[in-house]
Design a protein around this motif. Structure first.
Motif, PDB file in Angstrom:
ATOM      1  N   THR B  18       0.780  -1.234  -0.071  1.00 58.04           N
ATOM      2  CA  THR B  18      -0.008  -0.101  -0.039  1.00 58.04           C
ATOM      3  C   THR B  18       1.055   1.183   0.060  1.00 58.04           C
ATOM      4  O   THR B  18       0.861   2.083  -0.659  1.00 58.04           O
ATOM      5  CB  THR B  18      -0.875   0.193   1.249  1.00 58.04           C
ATOM      6  N   LEU B  21       2.546   1.506  -3.319  1.00 56.72           N
ATOM      7  CA  LEU B  21       1.574   2.332  -4.378  1.00 56.72           C
ATOM      8  C   LEU B  21       1.375   3.871  -3.886  1.00 56.72           C
ATOM      9  O   LEU B  21       1.149   4.463  -5.117  1.00 56.72           O
ATOM     10  CB  LEU B  21       0.142   1.570  -4.016  1.00 56.72           C
ATOM     11  N   SER B  25       2.260   6.881  -6.645  1.00 57.82           N
ATOM     12  CA  SER B  25       1.160   7.555  -7.321  1.00 57.82           C
ATOM     13  C   SER B  25       1.056   8.932  -7.012  1.00 57.82           C
ATOM     14  O   SER B  25       0.727   9.872  -7.558  1.00 57.82           O
ATOM     15  CB  SER B  25      -0.003   7.028  -6.985  1.00 57.82           C
ATOM     16  N   THR B  64     -12.526   2.806 -10.019  1.00 54.30           N
ATOM     17  CA  THR B  64     -12.757   1.257 -10.547  1.00 54.30           C
ATOM     18  C   THR B  64     -12.603   1.132 -11.907  1.00 54.30           C
ATOM     19  O   THR B  64     -11.865   0.111 -12.458  1.00 54.30           O
ATOM     20  CB  THR B  64     -13.986   0.447 -10.011  1.00 54.30           C
ATOM     21  N   LEU B  67      -9.118   1.813 -13.126  1.00 59.78           N
ATOM     22  CA  LEU B  67      -8.212   0.785 -12.867  1.00 59.78           C
ATOM     23  C   LEU B  67      -8.485  -0.368 -13.636  1.00 59.78           C
ATOM     24  O   LEU B  67      -7.622  -0.980 -14.054  1.00 59.78           O
ATOM     25  CB  LEU B  67      -8.337   0.479 -11.425  1.00 59.78           C
ATOM     26  N   ALA B  71      -5.782  -2.382 -15.897  1.00 62.21           N
ATOM     27  CA  ALA B  71      -5.580  -3.887 -15.694  1.00 62.21           C
ATOM     28  C   ALA B  71      -5.890  -4.911 -16.811  1.00 62.21           C
ATOM     29  O   ALA B  71      -5.306  -5.934 -16.969  1.00 62.21           O
ATOM     30  CB  ALA B  71      -6.369  -4.336 -14.269  1.00 62.21           C
ATOM     31  N   ALA B  87      -1.135  -0.189 -11.950  1.00 63.30           N
ATOM     32  CA  ALA B  87      -2.108   0.184 -10.876  1.00 63.30           C
ATOM     33  C   ALA B  87      -1.556   1.648 -10.545  1.00 63.30           C
ATOM     34  O   ALA B  87      -2.304   2.664 -10.374  1.00 63.30           O
ATOM     35  CB  ALA B  87      -2.103  -0.514  -9.552  1.00 63.30           C
ATOM     36  N   LEU B  91      -3.871   4.808 -10.896  1.00 64.97           N
ATOM     37  CA  LEU B  91      -4.293   5.875  -9.671  1.00 64.97           C
ATOM     38  C   LEU B  91      -3.814   7.215 -10.114  1.00 64.97           C
ATOM     39  O   LEU B  91      -4.406   8.400  -9.368  1.00 64.97           O
ATOM     40  CB  LEU B  91      -3.614   5.226  -8.379  1.00 64.97           C
ATOM     41  N   THR B 156      -6.003   3.359  -2.858  1.00 58.97           N
ATOM     42  CA  THR B 156      -5.187   2.103  -3.255  1.00 58.97           C
ATOM     43  C   THR B 156      -5.688   0.917  -2.936  1.00 58.97           C
ATOM     44  O   THR B 156      -5.317  -0.325  -3.441  1.00 58.97           O
ATOM     45  CB  THR B 156      -3.858   2.205  -2.474  1.00 58.97           C
ATOM     46  N   ALA B 159      -6.905  -1.033  -5.782  1.00 57.14           N
ATOM     47  CA  ALA B 159      -6.152  -1.985  -6.881  1.00 57.14           C
ATOM     48  C   ALA B 159      -6.177  -3.408  -6.186  1.00 57.14           C
ATOM     49  O   ALA B 159      -5.817  -4.301  -7.066  1.00 57.14           O
ATOM     50  CB  ALA B 159      -4.911  -1.390  -6.571  1.00 57.14           C
ATOM     51  N   VAL B 164      -3.235  -6.668  -7.149  1.00 57.78           N
ATOM     52  CA  VAL B 164      -2.003  -6.008  -6.637  1.00 57.78           C
ATOM     53  C   VAL B 164      -1.877  -6.272  -5.095  1.00 57.78           C
ATOM     54  O   VAL B 164      -2.829  -6.238  -4.328  1.00 57.78           O
ATOM     55  CB  VAL B 164      -2.059  -4.515  -6.965  1.00 57.78           C
ATOM     56  N   GLU B 166      -1.694  -5.616  -1.592  1.00 56.78           N
ATOM     57  CA  GLU B 166      -1.861  -4.416  -0.789  1.00 56.78           C
ATOM     58  C   GLU B 166      -2.749  -4.595   0.248  1.00 56.78           C
ATOM     59  O   GLU B 166      -3.388  -5.769   0.494  1.00 56.78           O
ATOM     60  CB  GLU B 166      -2.041  -3.003  -1.588  1.00 56.78           C
TER      61      GLU B 166
END
Lengths: 254, 214
Positions: B18, B21, B25, B64, B67, B71, B87, B91, B156, B159, B164, B166
């Protein structure tokens, strides 16, 4: 440069010819012709709304004009862009509201333009900045921020900041109008010193004392026009027009 | 407590993910957001238009979807990138729209006279913006800018939806091992609260330091 006259004296430092400017329906500058010679101090007077501030700002094109030409030291002002910025660097300007960079210390305010516009090495720029701050009497406050200084002090720093660029001409747009009365004197003193040292100056002001003592010429404006252009002595003792007499009557009786 | 200590390794690695990320970001979104804000006040109409379209698009799309596009769509359309990087890109692009609008709000609080003084000294548009206007604009929007970054930190977790590693996925890992999902979620929430505290402290510090220089 385009001047073909052989062996002519150098061009005037500032030349405005046929300058016109509108704010919507309002005709703020009407066919302005004005020349300021090297080393000359010209004070622009006039009632509020007469266009004197706009005239001052048109000289370095901070105020775009609709027609006519403005030349600085023989070079016509180009369109907005790199060349105009380069020319503006030679024209110092002092504003009514000081406009010191709020996020920088006093010293950095004076150092920023010489280093970033002219590429002067930082150490050298700082040394010169300290000398200038000393000249305007602010040397002790160099590490403070603008908000920590009085209005009069801020305006003196603003003058030092403009001088740091070693300008050919200085424009003053009502430099004392936003000051408390007791601070007007300190700013006027610095300006008088500059005038004495031979700086070319265009000063929009309501300070009649400065106009009498320091000016070589007084330009009186009304309704966007230059109504009188004469010596301080003749303007104050023998105003030629009714509008000038009316203006002087209003301010001098107070 | 068992849920936490029984899975401490998992918990810490996931929060490590986390933080990674978030830091990547945050930096990318701040840079891009400031550039976008500069574009939106530029005198060049094409730059302004690009900035406006970008903000409208990214700010109005649910995170969402942004992302998921990166993805699932990105690798198919262009080339392979690891999920972590995708990600970060998603983000950053999304958050940059919010950073842009916040900074633009800050620009409007800087008085016109500041820019005029800079231009009168011979600075061009870019120098006026980067040396005089933006530093003051960013100082004036520290609280909302921090809020945007706190939102990013929490975003995050979205993600987690596409593998990912996290913190948001911690409860699932716990669940698979037969632990309590609810307790796991509580620990995750606590973890986030702890992570936000340094951001808030940083914001206060900067605000205090800049209080005279605005």
């Amino acid at each position: 440069m385009s001047d073909e006259t052989v062996g002519a004296s150098p061009p005037p430092m500032v030349r405005m010819a046929g300058v016109d400017k509108h704010f919507g329906d309002l005709h703020v500058l009407r066919d302005i012709d004005l020349e300021v010679a090297r080393g000359e101090v010209v004070v622009v007077l006039g009632p509020s709304g007469s266009g004197k501030s706009t005239l001052c700002r048109a000289i370095n094109r901070l105020e775009p004009i609709d027609g006519g030409t403005v030349e600085i030291d023989g070079t016509p002002l180009p369109e907005e862009g790199k060349d105009l910025a380069k020319l503006r660097a030679d024209v110092g300007m002092v504003f009514q509201q000081f406009n010191l960079f709020a996020h920088l210390t006093i010293l950095d305010n004076v150092v920023l333009a010489p280093t970033r516009v002219r590429g002067v090495p930082k150490a050298e720029a700082q040394e010169r900045a300290r000398a200038l701050l000393d000249r305007v009497g602010i040397a002790e406050q160099a590490q403070k921020y603008p908000a920590q200084l009085s209005g009069g002090q801020q305006q003196r720093v603003a003058i030092a900041r403009a001088l740091a660029m070693e300008p050919k001409v200085m424009l003053f747009d009502e430099p004392t109008s936003a000051l408390d009365p007791e601070m007007v004197g300190e700013v006027i003193d610095v300006m008088s010193g500059l005038a004495k040292d031979g700086m070319t100056m265009v000063v929009v002001t309501h300070e009649m004392g400065f106009a009498r003592r320091a000016a070589h010429r007084v330009v009186f404006m009304a309704d966007g026009e230059i109504v009188e252009d004469t010596t301080p002595d003749s303007f104050f003792s023998r105003p030629a027009t009714e509008r000038a007499r009316d203006f002087l009557g209003k301010i001098l009786t107070h | 407590m068992d849920v936490l200590f029984g899975n401490l390794g998992e918990f810490l690695t996931r929060f490590g993910g986390t933080i990674a990320l978030f830091v990547c970001s945050a930096i990318a979104s701040l840079i891009l957001g400031v550039v976008l804000a500069a574009m939106r006040v530029s005198p060049v109409p094409a730059m302004r238009a690009t900035g406006t379209v970008y903000v409208t698009l990214l700010r109005n799309t649910p995170l969402t979807l942004v992302l998921f596009f990166f993805a699932l769509g990105f690798t198919k359309l262009f080339f392979y990138l690891p999920f972590f990087l995708l990600a970060v890109i998603g983000l950053s692009l999304y958050t940059a729209a919010f950073v842009c609008e916040t900074v633009r709000g800050g620009i409007s609080t800087v008085s016109e006279g500041q820019a005029e003084a800079a231009r009168a000294l011979g600075f061009g548009f870019t120098q006026t913006l980067t040396l005089v206007v933006l530093p003051q604009a960013v100082r004036s929007v520290m609280p909302p800018l921090t809020s945007v970054q706190i939102a990013l930190l929490k975003n995050t977790t979205v993600a987690a939806g596409f593998s990912v590693f996290e913190a948001g996925g911690f409860y699932r890992a716990v669940n698979e091992r037969g632990g309590s999902t609810l307790v796991a979620l509580l620990w995750v929430a606590l973890g986030f609260i702890v992570l936000v505290i340094p951001l808030t402290v940083l914001q206060r510090r900067l605000e205090k330091r800049w209080s005279v220089s605005r």
